[in-house]
Design a protein around this motif. Structure first.
Motif, short mmCIF file in Angstrom:
data_model
loop_
_atom_site.label_atom_id
_atom_site.label_comp_id
_atom_site.label_asym_id
_atom_site.label_seq_id
_atom_site.Cartn_x
_atom_site.Cartn_y
_atom_site.Cartn_z
N CYS A 1 0.82 -1.22 0.00
CA CYS A 1 0.00 0.00 0.00
C CYS A 1 0.85 1.26 0.00
CB CYS A 1 -0.93 0.00 1.22
SG CYS A 1 -2.33 -1.14 1.08
N ILE B 1 0.87 1.95 -4.48
CA ILE B 1 -0.11 2.99 -4.81
C ILE B 1 0.57 4.30 -5.23
CG2 ILE B 1 -1.98 4.41 -3.89
CD1 ILE B 1 -2.85 1.98 -2.23
N GLY C 1 2.07 3.71 -8.66
CA GLY C 1 1.02 3.66 -9.68
C GLY C 1 0.48 5.03 -10.02
N ILE C 2 0.30 5.87 -9.01
CA ILE C 2 -0.17 7.24 -9.25
C ILE C 2 0.88 8.02 -10.04
CG2 ILE C 2 -0.76 9.42 -8.13
CD1 ILE C 2 -1.99 7.72 -5.86
N ALA D 1 -3.81 1.51 -9.63
CA ALA D 1 -3.65 2.94 -9.34
C ALA D 1 -3.36 3.72 -10.61
CB ALA D 1 -2.54 3.14 -8.31
N ARG D 2 -2.51 3.16 -11.47
CA ARG D 2 -2.22 3.83 -12.74
C ARG D 2 -3.48 3.94 -13.61
NH1 ARG D 2 1.22 0.90 -17.35
NH2 ARG D 2 -0.80 -0.16 -17.45
N LEU E 1 -6.71 12.08 -7.25
CA LEU E 1 -6.82 11.03 -6.22
C LEU E 1 -8.27 10.63 -5.95
CD1 LEU E 1 -4.07 11.76 -3.55
CD2 LEU E 1 -4.26 9.82 -5.10
N ALA F 1 -9.47 8.58 -8.88
CA ALA F 1 -8.79 7.29 -9.02
C ALA F 1 -9.06 6.35 -7.86
CB ALA F 1 -7.28 7.52 -9.15
N ILE G 1 -8.25 2.27 -7.20
CA ILE G 1 -7.24 1.91 -6.21
C ILE G 1 -7.80 0.89 -5.22
CG2 ILE G 1 -5.90 2.80 -4.27
CD1 ILE G 1 -5.58 5.41 -5.84
#
Length: 283
Positions: free
Chosen positions: A104, A108, A111-112, A170-171, A201, A204, A208
């Protein structure tokens, strides 16, 4: 005219029923789907009971439900393979959720970053896409060579299984944000950090959370592989030990416990999803 009416009729035929106020379409665990799930589970147990008591399947391959319940009570009281049931469960939970927490705080953000920055995407996308399809058993020997046979190796193995789906989810969540929302935020004077925090955020977050649910599933799947080497406690270790001595009751009991814990966590994630993204499925 007839063609138009026919098209309208087909559209009405496949039109979903109107949801009640505050209920989204196809919401899991609500309304009629819960009843269907309960009936399905009860039917499977009845078929299991009938198959074992009618002699269709030998107890070595599939013990009766009451035999597994009796074995569960015995293991709960006396333990199995040198540890109590609570020690087995505690060791597995520590490994899986330790790896999940580590994923986590790393997967994450990465990925962001992959979603908002092409440099990060160019750096992390090739190695993630390369190792993602590889089963954990394939790189199990490599983790033993690198990290030994202690707890670190087990957590790293589970972590690698969880990392890829969480990072990619996340991406995908970031990439699904409407560009109009980002332009609107910039037009109102928002900085890049504010756009990421207040626009990207929240948009997304549904993806996530789905990635977290998928990732923990991969973690439980990898647990048995992680506990194959030099483990002294754990649900996967208990199942493997029981299989060596053909104690099928303990094998099925361990599988049921792993499935129950994973399902409870999934229910918790669904509850968290309803609290954090209440608009999902309603807009």
């Amino acid at each position: 005219m007839a063609t138009t009416l026919k098209a309208v009729g087909i559209g009405q035929m496949f039109k979903p029923a109107a949801a009640r106020p505050g209920e989204s379409y196809g919401a899991p665990g609500t309304g009629r789907s819960t009843g269907i799930s309960v009936v399905t589970v009860l039917t499977l147990f009845v078929l299991w009971w009938v198959a074992t008591h009618a002699g269709w399947i030998k107890p070595l391959f599939l013990p009766a439900p009451e035999a597994i319940l009796a074995r569960f009570q015995k293991v709960l009281a006396e333990g199995f393979a040198g540890a109590s049931l609570w020690e087995h469960a505690g060791a597995s939970l520590a490994r899986v959720f330790g790896a999940f927490a580590l994923a986590c705080v790393t997967a994450i953000p990465i990925g962001i970053a992959m979603g908002v920055n092409r440099v990060f995407r160019g750096i992390f996308d090739p190695p993630i896409e390369f190792y993602r399809p590889i089963p954990p058993l394939a790189y199990l020997p490599l983790t033993i060579i690198w990290f030994g046979i202690g707890e670190t190796q087990k957590i790293i193995l589970i972590y690698l299984a969880i990392f890829a789906p969480m990072a990619l989810a996340a991406r995908a969540g970031v990439r699904s944000v409407a560009i109009e929302q980002i332009h609107a935020a910039y037009s109102m004077g928002a900085s890049r950090a504010q756009v990421v925090r207040n626009v990207i955020l929240p948009a997304a977050l549904p993806e996530i959370l789905i990635g977290m649910r998928i990732g923990i599933g991969f973690g439980w799947t990898t647990l048995v592989a992680a506990e194959m080497v030099a483990a002294t406690a754990g649900l996967g270790y208990m199942v493997l030990s029981a299989s060596e001595f053909l104690v099928t009751e303990v094998v099925i009991m361990g599988i049921l416990i792993i499935g129950a814990v994973a399902y409870l966590f999934d229910l918790g994630m669904r509850w968290l999803e309803r609290r954090l993204v209440p608009w999902k499925g309603k807009v």
